[in-house]
Design a protein around this motif. Structure first.
Motif, short mmCIF file in Angstrom:
data_model
loop_
_atom_site.label_atom_id
_atom_site.label_comp_id
_atom_site.label_asym_id
_atom_site.label_seq_id
_atom_site.Cartn_x
_atom_site.Cartn_y
_atom_site.Cartn_z
N GLU A 11 26.86 -5.85 9.84
CA GLU A 11 26.67 -6.69 8.67
C GLU A 11 26.42 -5.78 7.47
OE1 GLU A 11 23.68 -9.60 9.29
OE2 GLU A 11 24.56 -10.36 11.14
N TYR A 12 27.08 -6.08 6.37
CA TYR A 12 26.96 -5.23 5.20
C TYR A 12 26.35 -6.00 4.05
CZ TYR A 12 29.62 -1.54 7.38
OH TYR A 12 30.01 -0.53 8.21
N GLY A 13 25.48 -5.32 3.31
CA GLY A 13 24.94 -5.90 2.10
C GLY A 13 25.94 -5.79 0.97
N THR A 14 25.48 -6.07 -0.21
CA THR A 14 26.40 -6.11 -1.35
C THR A 14 27.02 -4.76 -1.64
OG1 THR A 14 24.51 -5.78 -2.83
CG2 THR A 14 25.19 -8.05 -2.40
N GLU A 15 26.31 -3.68 -1.31
CA GLU A 15 26.87 -2.35 -1.57
C GLU A 15 27.69 -1.83 -0.40
OE1 GLU A 15 23.66 -3.08 -1.82
OE2 GLU A 15 23.33 -3.14 -3.96
N GLN A 73 18.28 -3.56 2.96
CA GLN A 73 19.08 -3.84 1.77
C GLN A 73 18.38 -3.35 0.51
OE1 GLN A 73 19.73 -8.06 2.30
NE2 GLN A 73 21.69 -7.73 3.35
N ARG A 129 26.66 -0.61 2.59
CA ARG A 129 26.13 0.61 3.19
C ARG A 129 25.19 0.34 4.36
NH1 ARG A 129 26.00 1.30 -2.05
NH2 ARG A 129 23.85 0.64 -2.18
N VAL A 130 24.89 -0.91 4.67
CA VAL A 130 23.93 -1.24 5.71
C VAL A 130 24.66 -1.79 6.92
CG1 VAL A 130 21.92 -2.60 6.36
CG2 VAL A 130 22.12 -1.71 4.02
N ILE A 137 16.17 -6.57 7.76
CA ILE A 137 17.38 -6.70 6.94
C ILE A 137 17.02 -6.61 5.46
CG2 ILE A 137 19.21 -8.29 6.24
CD1 ILE A 137 19.23 -9.32 9.15
N ALA A 153 18.91 0.34 0.36
CA ALA A 153 20.29 0.65 -0.01
C ALA A 153 20.47 0.58 -1.52
CB ALA A 153 21.25 -0.32 0.69
N ARG A 154 19.79 -0.37 -2.16
CA ARG A 154 19.86 -0.45 -3.62
C ARG A 154 19.09 0.70 -4.27
NH1 ARG A 154 19.37 -5.97 -2.17
NH2 ARG A 154 17.09 -5.91 -2.43
N SER A 156 10.28 -1.13 3.44
CA SER A 156 10.78 -0.66 2.15
C SER A 156 9.63 -0.10 1.33
CB SER A 156 11.46 -1.81 1.40
OG SER A 156 10.55 -2.88 1.23
#
Length: 347
Positions: free
Chosen positions: A25-29, A147, A31-32, A143, A150-151, A116
């Protein structure tokens, strides 16, 4: 969402388990990568029934961390009484460059118990790993944390694994990522009984391989006037965190715990050198969990967490017995908390 077609390599923490729930599963960028090895409801049921059938009754602290429990624990780390988080952050800020030199930059960084939080952000900025692998039992929290990171770190490759790291498991990682280091923050090692610490560290050593490095936070022995308020704060956040475990069992297992009939209790057991958290029955009562009935007497407790406190020398003896070389230790000025760099012994 795009599918990941690369072939995973399996790095094993212990004997390994079937990887039946692998997903990407990938986030908006983009990379995850998310790998779902979350314990099944049957795992929770079996462990709860076994624990409540013991004398004294027990529930494992790993089950604290549903979505509400994770949120409450984040609140605990901000409390004035709860010194471990801010003290460990202070050590990482002050000694981050030295820590990075010992762990080595550009490696695979595996975090046991993800977040995080500022701690992992400090470490990621110092180490600049080629791959970050957070492992956590709380799926939603994992998750969201992955994410967010990743940001925060746009070039970082992240493979987030939802799993119970206290048990043997296998990590499907991409091939050819190279040397590995691990981060186990927050003195979570204190939740294991000492014989379990040795077995757990042995599994981590096998995961990292000869020469692999482990950065681990270890809470130190201190006066009970400091320890007990850290686990029984004036605002009652830790009490809500402890009682939420019963609310989770009601929701997920159909139990009928009346939270008004239990109270939070924390004490320092000096003989065992550990903080103990209990949920104490305020009356004689019966509780049903998935059809099984458990009797409670007034004053009877459920032991929900131990948090062992160590001397530096005592913890290092345990680490050496598990195959680690104790390379370096950092402490705060008050000597309340320690961060150890351990190295897996070369063959």
């Amino acid at each position: 969402m795009r599918l990941d077609t690369r072939t995973p390599d399996t790095l094993t923490l212990g004997t390994g388990v079937p990887l039946e729930r692998l997903s990407s599963e990938y986030g908006t960028e983009g990379r995850v990568r998310f790998i779902d090895l979350q314990p099944r409801p049957d795992d929770l049921r079996a462990e709860v029934l076994q624990g409540l059938g013991q004398s004294p009754k027990r529930l494992a602290p790993k089950w604290f961390y549903d979505q509400t429990g994770s949120r409450l624990f984040d609140a605990i780390t901000q409390l004035p009484e709860y010194y471990p988080t801010r003290t460990e952050i202070g050590i990482l800020r002050r000694d981050g460059e030295a820590i990075a030199e010992h762990l080595g930059r550009g490696k695979v960084l595996i975090e046991l118990g993800s977040g995080s939080s500022l701690k992992i952000q400090i470490l990621l900025a110092a180490l600049r790993p080629r791959l970050y692998v957070p492992i956590d039992i709380s799926r939603d929290h994992l998750i969201a944390s992955a994410q967010a990171l990743a940001r925060r770190f746009p070039g970082l490759e992240i493979q987030a694994v939802c799993a119970d790291y206290s048990k043997p498991l296998a990590l499907p990682l991409e091939t050819d990522w190279g040397e590995r280091a691990a981060f186990f923050p927050g003195s979570s090692i204190g939740n294991f009984d000492p014989p379990e610490v040795r077995a757990f560290l042995q599994r981590v050593a096998r995961l990292l391989g000869p020469g692999g490095a482990l950065l681990i936070g270890v809470d130190l022995i201190k006066d009970r006037t400091i320890l007990e308020p850290a686990y029984d704060d004036a605002q009652g956040v830790t009490a809500a965190f402890n009682l939420n475990l019963l609310a989770r069992l009601n929701r997920e297992l159909g139990a009928d715990f009346d939270l008004e009939r239990f109270r939070h209790h924390a004490l320092f057991n000096a003989e065992a050198s550990r903080i103990e958290m209990h949920l104490v029955s305020t009356c004689t009562q019966q509780v049903q969990v998935t059809g099984e009935v458990f009797d409670f007497t007034e004053g009877e407790g459920i032991h929900t967490e131990s948090s062992y406190k160590y001397s530096i020398q005592g913890f290092q003896r345990l680490a050496r017995s598990a195959g680690f070389v104790c390379e370096r230790v950092w402490t705060d000025e008050q000597g309340w908390f320690s961060v150890h760099c351990l190295r897996v012994e070369e063959a």
